[in-house]
Scaffold this motif. Structure first.
Motif, PDB file in Angstrom:
ATOM      1  N   ILE A  50      24.726   3.563   7.317  1.00  8.39           N
ATOM      2  CA  ILE A  50      24.476   4.991   6.819  1.00  8.39           C
ATOM      3  C   ILE A  50      23.544   5.634   7.644  1.00  8.39           C
ATOM      4  N   LYS A  51      23.546   6.534   8.397  1.00 13.41           N
ATOM      5  CA  LYS A  51      22.585   7.263   9.011  1.00 13.41           C
ATOM      6  C   LYS A  51      21.526   7.695   8.561  1.00 13.41           C
ATOM      7  N   GLY A  52      20.279   7.211   9.190  1.00 11.90           N
ATOM      8  CA  GLY A  52      19.063   7.280   8.584  1.00 11.90           C
ATOM      9  C   GLY A  52      18.427   6.485   7.613  1.00 11.90           C
ATOM     10  N   ILE A  53      19.143   5.151   7.418  1.00 13.53           N
ATOM     11  CA  ILE A  53      18.978   3.863   6.545  1.00 13.53           C
ATOM     12  C   ILE A  53      18.272   2.877   7.612  1.00 13.53           C
ATOM     13  N   ARG A  54      17.345   2.180   7.297  1.00 12.23           N
ATOM     14  CA  ARG A  54      16.819   1.079   7.960  1.00 12.23           C
ATOM     15  C   ARG A  54      16.420   0.053   6.805  1.00 12.23           C
TER      16      ARG A  54
ATOM     17  N   ASN B 215       7.342   4.618  18.565  1.00 11.82           N
ATOM     18  CA  ASN B 215       8.421   4.871  19.545  1.00 11.82           C
ATOM     19  C   ASN B 215       9.490   3.836  19.224  1.00 11.82           C
ATOM     20  N   ARG B 216       9.302   2.906  18.793  1.00 12.04           N
ATOM     21  CA  ARG B 216      10.412   2.020  18.705  1.00 12.04           C
ATOM     22  C   ARG B 216      11.386   2.418  17.446  1.00 12.04           C
ATOM     23  N   ILE B 217      10.660   2.854  16.564  1.00  7.06           N
ATOM     24  CA  ILE B 217      11.724   3.412  15.586  1.00  7.06           C
ATOM     25  C   ILE B 217      12.461   4.658  16.018  1.00  7.06           C
ATOM     26  N   ASP B 218      11.894   5.314  16.815  1.00  9.97           N
ATOM     27  CA  ASP B 218      12.589   6.709  17.340  1.00  9.97           C
ATOM     28  C   ASP B 218      13.883   6.034  18.501  1.00  9.97           C
ATOM     29  N   LYS B 219      13.608   4.890  19.202  1.00  9.95           N
ATOM     30  CA  LYS B 219      14.481   4.257  19.927  1.00  9.95           C
ATOM     31  C   LYS B 219      15.596   3.799  18.877  1.00  9.95           C
ATOM     32  N   MET B 220      15.297   3.120  17.976  1.00  8.08           N
ATOM     33  CA  MET B 220      16.190   2.461  16.928  1.00  8.08           C
ATOM     34  C   MET B 220      17.031   3.521  16.483  1.00  8.08           C
ATOM     35  N   MET B 221      16.472   4.667  15.837  1.00  9.48           N
ATOM     36  CA  MET B 221      17.315   5.513  15.173  1.00  9.48           C
ATOM     37  C   MET B 221      18.340   6.520  16.236  1.00  9.48           C
ATOM     38  N   ALA B 222      17.912   6.552  17.353  1.00 13.95           N
ATOM     39  CA  ALA B 222      18.571   7.100  18.525  1.00 13.95           C
ATOM     40  C   ALA B 222      19.915   6.315  18.774  1.00 13.95           C
ATOM     41  N   LEU B 223      19.978   4.918  18.261  1.00 16.76           N
ATOM     42  CA  LEU B 223      21.161   4.029  18.599  1.00 16.76           C
ATOM     43  C   LEU B 223      22.308   4.563  17.545  1.00 16.76           C
ATOM     44  N   GLU B 224      22.022   5.397  16.590  1.00 16.94           N
ATOM     45  CA  GLU B 224      22.773   5.766  15.516  1.00 16.94           C
ATOM     46  C   GLU B 224      23.892   6.748  16.087  1.00 16.94           C
ATOM     47  N   ASN B 225      23.125   7.388  17.254  1.00 19.74           N
ATOM     48  CA  ASN B 225      24.150   8.802  18.056  1.00 19.74           C
ATOM     49  C   ASN B 225      24.714   7.972  19.060  1.00 19.74           C
ATOM     50  N   ARG B 226      25.034   6.692  19.363  1.00 27.12           N
ATOM     51  CA  ARG B 226      25.668   6.184  20.532  1.00 27.12           C
ATOM     52  C   ARG B 226      27.199   6.197  20.254  1.00 27.12           C
TER      53      ARG B 226
ATOM     54  N   PRO C  83      30.064  -1.998  -1.345  1.00 22.32           N
ATOM     55  CA  PRO C  83      29.795  -0.716  -0.530  1.00 22.32           C
ATOM     56  C   PRO C  83      29.739   0.737  -1.279  1.00 22.32           C
ATOM     57  N   ASP C  84      30.347   0.899  -2.499  1.00 19.70           N
ATOM     58  CA  ASP C  84      30.061   2.015  -3.466  1.00 19.70           C
ATOM     59  C   ASP C  84      28.835   1.934  -3.737  1.00 19.70           C
ATOM     60  N   TYR C  85      28.089   0.919  -4.137  1.00 18.36           N
ATOM     61  CA  TYR C  85      26.684   0.868  -4.533  1.00 18.36           C
ATOM     62  C   TYR C  85      25.689   0.785  -3.528  1.00 18.36           C
ATOM     63  N   ALA C  86      26.120   0.358  -2.395  1.00 22.16           N
ATOM     64  CA  ALA C  86      25.112   0.708  -1.400  1.00 22.16           C
ATOM     65  C   ALA C  86      25.133   2.133  -1.036  1.00 22.16           C
ATOM     66  N   ALA C  87      25.974   3.054  -1.168  1.00 16.23           N
ATOM     67  CA  ALA C  87      26.028   4.092  -0.811  1.00 16.23           C
ATOM     68  C   ALA C  87      25.266   5.054  -1.689  1.00 16.23           C
ATOM     69  N   LYS C  88      25.584   4.560  -3.052  1.00 17.87           N
ATOM     70  CA  LYS C  88      24.661   5.482  -4.075  1.00 17.87           C
ATOM     71  C   LYS C  88      23.123   5.425  -3.890  1.00 17.87           C
ATOM     72  N   GLY C  89      22.546   3.999  -3.636  1.00 20.00           N
ATOM     73  CA  GLY C  89      21.277   3.757  -3.535  1.00 20.00           C
ATOM     74  C   GLY C  89      20.753   4.278  -2.260  1.00 20.00           C
ATOM     75  N   CYS C  90      21.406   4.420  -1.016  1.00 17.64           N
ATOM     76  CA  CYS C  90      21.127   4.915   0.019  1.00 17.64           C
ATOM     77  C   CYS C  90      20.982   6.613   0.176  1.00 17.64           C
ATOM     78  N   ASP C  91      22.089   7.101  -0.600  1.00 15.27           N
ATOM     79  CA  ASP C  91      22.060   8.461  -0.676  1.00 15.27           C
ATOM     80  C   ASP C  91      20.739   9.201  -1.437  1.00 15.27           C
ATOM     81  N   ALA C  92      20.300   8.300  -2.236  1.00 14.91           N
ATOM     82  CA  ALA C  92      19.247   8.699  -2.955  1.00 14.91           C
ATOM     83  C   ALA C  92      18.175   8.897  -2.265  1.00 14.91           C
ATOM     84  N   VAL C  93      17.881   8.107  -1.319  1.00  8.25           N
ATOM     85  CA  VAL C  93      16.764   7.850  -0.180  1.00  8.25           C
ATOM     86  C   VAL C  93      17.077   9.202   0.771  1.00  8.25           C
ATOM     87  N   LEU C  94      18.057   9.201   1.192  1.00 11.63           N
ATOM     88  CA  LEU C  94      18.411  10.187   2.135  1.00 11.63           C
ATOM     89  C   LEU C  94      18.465  11.619   1.562  1.00 11.63           C
TER      90      LEU C  94
END
Length: 150
Positions: free
Chosen positions: A82-86, A139-150, A47-58
């Motif tokens: 991580i919010k914003g990662i697919r 549209n599908r991506i928008d719906k997918m990303m909206a799931l993060e806020n449920r 998890p520590d390394y997943a966060a590092k790689g993803c944070d660089a994208v975000l």
């Protein structure tokens, strides 16, 4: 394969060797990358390394991230928290290509104990060469990303 920002790479001990193979391949292709570790096969927590790689994208410093662990599944599960990662864990080129084309994935996860180096590099190339098609997929991506806020 041209990117205006480098590709983020990160791995745990189970994906360390595969990450090193990918680094050599990206270097050969002239693709810039940032290596967020780990730097050996000594046991670490993925998890520590997943966060590092993803944070660089975000934070915008890297275009995409490639994460490696033993199966790719642990990294994928962490990345998708991580919010914003697919993220997509891929073991074939078709999935790697279409996760970018249709799902606008920004994270590829690979299993160092699942795919061999040759196939892994084909998967990386398929992922990096594909572009999001937009259109009806947005549209599908928008719906997918909206799931993060449920």
């Amino acid at each position: 394969m041209q990117f205006d920002k480098p590709i983020a790479l990160a791995a745990d001990h189970g994906g360390y060797e595969l990450k090193e193979v990918i680094k050599a391949h990206l270097t050969e292709q002239g693709i810039a990358f940032v290596d967020f570790g780990t730097d050996s096969a000594a046991s670490v927590d993925y998890p520590d390394y997943a966060a590092k790689g993803c944070d660089a994208v975000l934070n915008g410093s890297c275009a995409l991230t490639i994460l490696c662990c033993g199966t790719g599944v642990g990294m994928s599960m962490c990345a998708n928290k991580i919010k914003g990662i697919r993220a997509c864990c891929c073991s074939d080129t078709f999935s790697a290509e279409f996760t970018r084309r249709h799902n606008n994935a920004n994270c590829l996860c690979l299993g160092g104990r699942v795919v061999g180096a040759g196939l892994a590099l084909q998967i990386v190339d398929a992922f990096l060469n594909a572009e999001f098609e937009g259109g009806r997929h947005q549209n599908r991506i928008d719906k997918m990303m909206a799931l993060e806020n449920r």
